[in-house]
Design a protein around this motif. Structure first.
Motif, PDB file in Angstrom:
ATOM      1  N   THR A 112       0.853  -1.186   0.000  1.00 24.03           N
ATOM      2  CA  THR A 112       0.000   0.000   0.000  1.00 24.03           C
ATOM      3  C   THR A 112       0.892   1.241   0.000  1.00 24.03           C
ATOM      4  OG1 THR A 112      -1.652  -1.189   1.292  1.00 24.03           O
ATOM      5  CG2 THR A 112      -1.864   1.203   1.205  1.00 24.03           C
ATOM      6  N   VAL A 113       0.674   2.133  -0.929  1.00 27.36           N
ATOM      7  CA  VAL A 113       1.470   3.367  -1.030  1.00 27.36           C
ATOM      8  C   VAL A 113       0.544   4.579  -0.917  1.00 27.36           C
ATOM      9  CG1 VAL A 113       3.087   4.708  -2.421  1.00 27.36           C
ATOM     10  CG2 VAL A 113       3.147   2.211  -2.519  1.00 27.36           C
ATOM     11  N   THR A 114       0.860   5.476   0.024  1.00 27.25           N
ATOM     12  CA  THR A 114       0.058   6.675   0.244  1.00 27.25           C
ATOM     13  C   THR A 114       0.909   7.916  -0.006  1.00 27.25           C
ATOM     14  OG1 THR A 114      -1.196   5.511   1.937  1.00 27.25           O
ATOM     15  CG2 THR A 114      -1.397   7.908   1.909  1.00 27.25           C
ATOM     16  N   ALA A 115       0.365   8.850  -0.774  1.00 32.79           N
ATOM     17  CA  ALA A 115       1.083  10.109  -1.046  1.00 32.79           C
ATOM     18  C   ALA A 115       0.799  11.121   0.073  1.00 32.79           C
ATOM     19  CB  ALA A 115       0.643  10.673  -2.386  1.00 32.79           C
ATOM     20  N   VAL A 116       1.867  11.769   0.584  1.00 36.34           N
ATOM     21  CA  VAL A 116       1.739  12.819   1.595  1.00 36.34           C
ATOM     22  C   VAL A 116       1.952  14.167   0.893  1.00 36.34           C
ATOM     23  CG1 VAL A 116       2.632  13.774   3.763  1.00 36.34           C
ATOM     24  CG2 VAL A 116       2.584  11.288   3.399  1.00 36.34           C
ATOM     25  N   ASN A 171      -0.562  23.008  -0.374  1.00 32.25           N
ATOM     26  CA  ASN A 171      -0.852  23.401  -1.759  1.00 32.25           C
ATOM     27  C   ASN A 171      -1.181  22.195  -2.653  1.00 32.25           C
ATOM     28  OD1 ASN A 171      -0.332  26.170  -1.257  1.00 32.25           O
ATOM     29  ND2 ASN A 171       1.881  25.755  -1.386  1.00 32.25           N
ATOM     30  N   GLY A 172      -1.178  21.017  -2.053  1.00 29.82           N
ATOM     31  CA  GLY A 172      -1.488  19.813  -2.823  1.00 29.82           C
ATOM     32  C   GLY A 172      -0.318  19.204  -3.537  1.00 29.82           C
ATOM     33  N   GLU A 173       0.879  19.744  -3.286  1.00 31.23           N
ATOM     34  CA  GLU A 173       2.074  19.176  -3.895  1.00 31.23           C
ATOM     35  C   GLU A 173       2.545  17.956  -3.091  1.00 31.23           C
ATOM     36  OE1 GLU A 173       3.472  20.169  -6.703  1.00 31.23           O
ATOM     37  OE2 GLU A 173       1.961  21.752  -6.959  1.00 31.23           O
ATOM     38  N   ILE A 174       2.988  16.929  -3.799  1.00 30.68           N
ATOM     39  CA  ILE A 174       3.437  15.705  -3.129  1.00 30.68           C
ATOM     40  C   ILE A 174       4.801  15.937  -2.487  1.00 30.68           C
ATOM     41  CG2 ILE A 174       4.149  13.298  -3.458  1.00 30.68           C
ATOM     42  CD1 ILE A 174       2.100  13.100  -5.690  1.00 30.68           C
ATOM     43  N   LEU A 175       4.862  15.668  -1.187  1.00 38.51           N
ATOM     44  CA  LEU A 175       6.119  15.797  -0.452  1.00 38.51           C
ATOM     45  C   LEU A 175       6.899  14.488  -0.480  1.00 38.51           C
ATOM     46  CD1 LEU A 175       4.815  17.780   2.680  1.00 38.51           C
ATOM     47  CD2 LEU A 175       6.117  18.685   0.736  1.00 38.51           C
ATOM     48  N   HIS A 176       6.192  13.395  -0.187  1.00 39.29           N
ATOM     49  CA  HIS A 176       6.821  12.071  -0.175  1.00 39.29           C
ATOM     50  C   HIS A 176       5.734  10.992  -0.150  1.00 39.29           C
ATOM     51  CE1 HIS A 176       6.354  13.260   4.120  1.00 39.29           C
ATOM     52  NE2 HIS A 176       5.997  11.990   4.268  1.00 39.29           N
ATOM     53  N   PHE A 177       6.175   9.769  -0.187  1.00 39.24           N
ATOM     54  CA  PHE A 177       5.249   8.637  -0.149  1.00 39.24           C
ATOM     55  C   PHE A 177       5.502   7.797   1.100  1.00 39.24           C
ATOM     56  CE2 PHE A 177       5.775   9.668  -4.627  1.00 39.24           C
ATOM     57  CZ  PHE A 177       4.460   9.692  -5.081  1.00 39.24           C
ATOM     58  N   VAL A 178       4.426   7.216   1.614  1.00 41.19           N
ATOM     59  CA  VAL A 178       4.540   6.270   2.726  1.00 41.19           C
ATOM     60  C   VAL A 178       4.139   4.888   2.195  1.00 41.19           C
ATOM     61  CG1 VAL A 178       3.720   5.611   5.011  1.00 41.19           C
ATOM     62  CG2 VAL A 178       4.037   8.035   4.447  1.00 41.19           C
ATOM     63  N   SER A 179       5.073   3.958   2.247  1.00 38.84           N
ATOM     64  CA  SER A 179       4.805   2.593   1.772  1.00 38.84           C
ATOM     65  C   SER A 179       4.642   1.639   2.955  1.00 38.84           C
ATOM     66  CB  SER A 179       5.954   2.094   0.890  1.00 38.84           C
ATOM     67  OG  SER A 179       6.079   2.908  -0.251  1.00 38.84           O
ATOM     68  N   GLN A 180       3.682   0.729   2.808  1.00 38.22           N
ATOM     69  CA  GLN A 180       3.448  -0.260   3.862  1.00 38.22           C
ATOM     70  C   GLN A 180       3.245  -1.624   3.215  1.00 38.22           C
ATOM     71  OE1 GLN A 180       0.353   0.752   6.669  1.00 38.22           O
ATOM     72  NE2 GLN A 180      -0.061  -1.395   7.123  1.00 38.22           N
ATOM     73  N   VAL A 181       3.954  -2.619   3.704  1.00 36.73           N
ATOM     74  CA  VAL A 181       3.815  -3.989   3.182  1.00 36.73           C
ATOM     75  C   VAL A 181       3.252  -4.885   4.285  1.00 36.73           C
ATOM     76  CG1 VAL A 181       4.978  -5.985   2.189  1.00 36.73           C
ATOM     77  CG2 VAL A 181       5.758  -3.677   1.603  1.00 36.73           C
ATOM     78  N   THR A 182       2.124  -5.535   3.989  1.00 42.84           N
ATOM     79  CA  THR A 182       1.489  -6.453   4.943  1.00 42.84           C
ATOM     80  C   THR A 182       1.703  -7.891   4.471  1.00 42.84           C
ATOM     81  OG1 THR A 182      -0.210  -4.803   5.407  1.00 42.84           O
ATOM     82  CG2 THR A 182      -0.671  -7.065   6.112  1.00 42.84           C
TER      83      THR A 182
END
Length: 283
Positions: A18-22, A26-37
Motif C-alpha cells: 500500500t502506497v500513500t502520497a503525503v 498546496n497539494g504538492e506531493i512531499l513524499h510517499f509512505v509505503s506499507q507492506v502487509t
C-alpha cells in the motif's frame, strides 16, 4: 497491489503493498509512505482450499462413474445371473445343464472382473501423496520393456528410449510401472499390420514439470469423434476381442492422483502420442 518478495532466507513470501502520497497545503506531493502487509498464510490457505475444491470435484466425478457402473453394469450382471439360474433350475437335460453351468461360470467371472476394476479405481486415490518417491524413469521403462520382451519380439517392434539415464520423477512406484506397462502394451496391441511397429519414448524437462511422450505408428484413434470418451471407463475404439476399456481410465486416475496429467494426440492410421506430465523430484 499484491506482490511477491524474496525472504532473506531465500523463500518466497506474499504481501499487500500500500502506497500513500503525503501532500503539503498546496497539494504538492512531499513524499510517499509505503506499507507492506505479509499475507503469506492467507495465500497458503487459499491454495489449500483450492486444492480441496479440486479433490472434491474429482471425487464427485468418481462417484458419478460409480453410480453409472452400479446402476448399469452391475445390474446387467445381476439380471444375467438371475436368468441363467432360473434356466438351470428348470432345465432337465444333463447336456444343457452343463452348457448353462459353463455360461454361469463365465457370467460370474465377468462380474468378478467388474468388481476388481472398481477396486482398482478406489485404490488409486488412497494415500497417494504419502507414497510419492523420486524414481529413476529410464530404469523403470527398461524394466517394463524387459517384461514385455516376448510380445515385442512377436510383433517385431522397435522401441526407442530417448531419456537421460539419470532422470528422476516424483511418483508412486507401482503407479509408474502400471502406466508405462499400459501405454507400451496398447502401442503393441493396436499396432498397424501395414508397417513395423515403432514406439518412441522421449522426455522434456520444463520449468514446472517433466514431460514424457509415448509415440507410436499404430492404428490411431479418431479424436474428433472420441476425444471426450478417450479416458472414459469401458470405452474401446478398436475391435480387439481382449479390449476392456479400463486401461486409459486407470492411467488417467493414477496420473491425477500423483498431481500430474495425461494428454493425447492421435490420427487414424498414422499413430498416437500420449504425453505424461510428472512432478519434478524433491531435492
Amino acid at each position: 497491489m499484491k506482490k511477491r518478495y524474496f525472504h532473506k532466507d531465500g523463500h518466497i513470501i506474499y504481501g499487500i503493498l500500500t502506497v500513500t502520497a503525503v501532500k503539503d497545503t498546496n497539494g504538492e506531493i512531499l513524499h510517499f509512505v509505503s506499507q507492506v502487509t505479509d499475507i503469506t498464510p492467507r495465500i497458503k490457505n487459499e491454495k489449500k482450499l483450492s486444492r480441496l475444491v479440486d479433490i472434491t470435484t474429482e471425487q464427485n466425478d468418481s462417484l458419478l462413474n460409480f453410480a453409472h457402473i452400479v446402476s448399469h453394469n452391475l445390474r446387467s450382471h445381476s439380471s444375467n445371473l438371475s436368468m441363467l439360474t432360473n434356466f438351470l433350475i428348470k432345465e432337465k437335460s444333463d447336456s444343457e445343464r452343463e452348457n448353462l453351468l459353463v455360461m454361469l461360470r463365465g457370467a460370474t467371472d465377468s462380474l468378478n472382473d467388474t468388481i476388481l476394476h472398481l477396486n482398482e479405481v478406489v485404490q488409486v486415490k488412497v494415500g497417494a501423496f504419502e507414497k510419492m518417491k523420486n524414481i529413476n524413469l529410464y530404469d523403470t521403462i527398461t524394466d517394463v520393456q524387459k517384461n514385455l520382451s516376448i510380445l515385442i519380439q512377436e510383433k517385431n517392434a522397435i522401441c526407442e528410449i530417448n531419456i537421460p539415464r539419470d532422470l528422476k520423477v516424483r511418483v508412486i512406484p507401482a503407479y509408474l510401472d502400471s502406466i508405462i506397462l499400459n501405454l507400451l502394451t496398447n502401442s503393441l496391441k493396436y499396432s498397424s499390420p501395414k508397417r513395423t511397429p515403432l514406439i518412441q519414448i522421449s522426455s522434456k524437462i520444463e520449468s514446472n514439470a517433466i514431460t514424457v511422450s509415448f509415440k507410436d505408428n499404430g492404428l490411431g484413434i479418431d479424436l474428433k469423434r472420441n476425444s471426450d470418451k478417450l479416458f472414459g471407463m469401458y470405452k474401446t475404439f478398436h475391435r480387439n476381442k481382449d479390449a476392456k476399456g479400463i486401461g486409459l481410465f486407470i492411467t488417467k486416475n493414477q496420473m491425477e492422483a500423483m498431481n500430474g496429467k495425461i494428454e493425447a494426440e492421435s490420427t487414424v492410421d498414422v499413430g498416437s502420442t500420449f504425453k505424461l506430465y510428472f512432478e519434478k523430484p524433491l531435492t
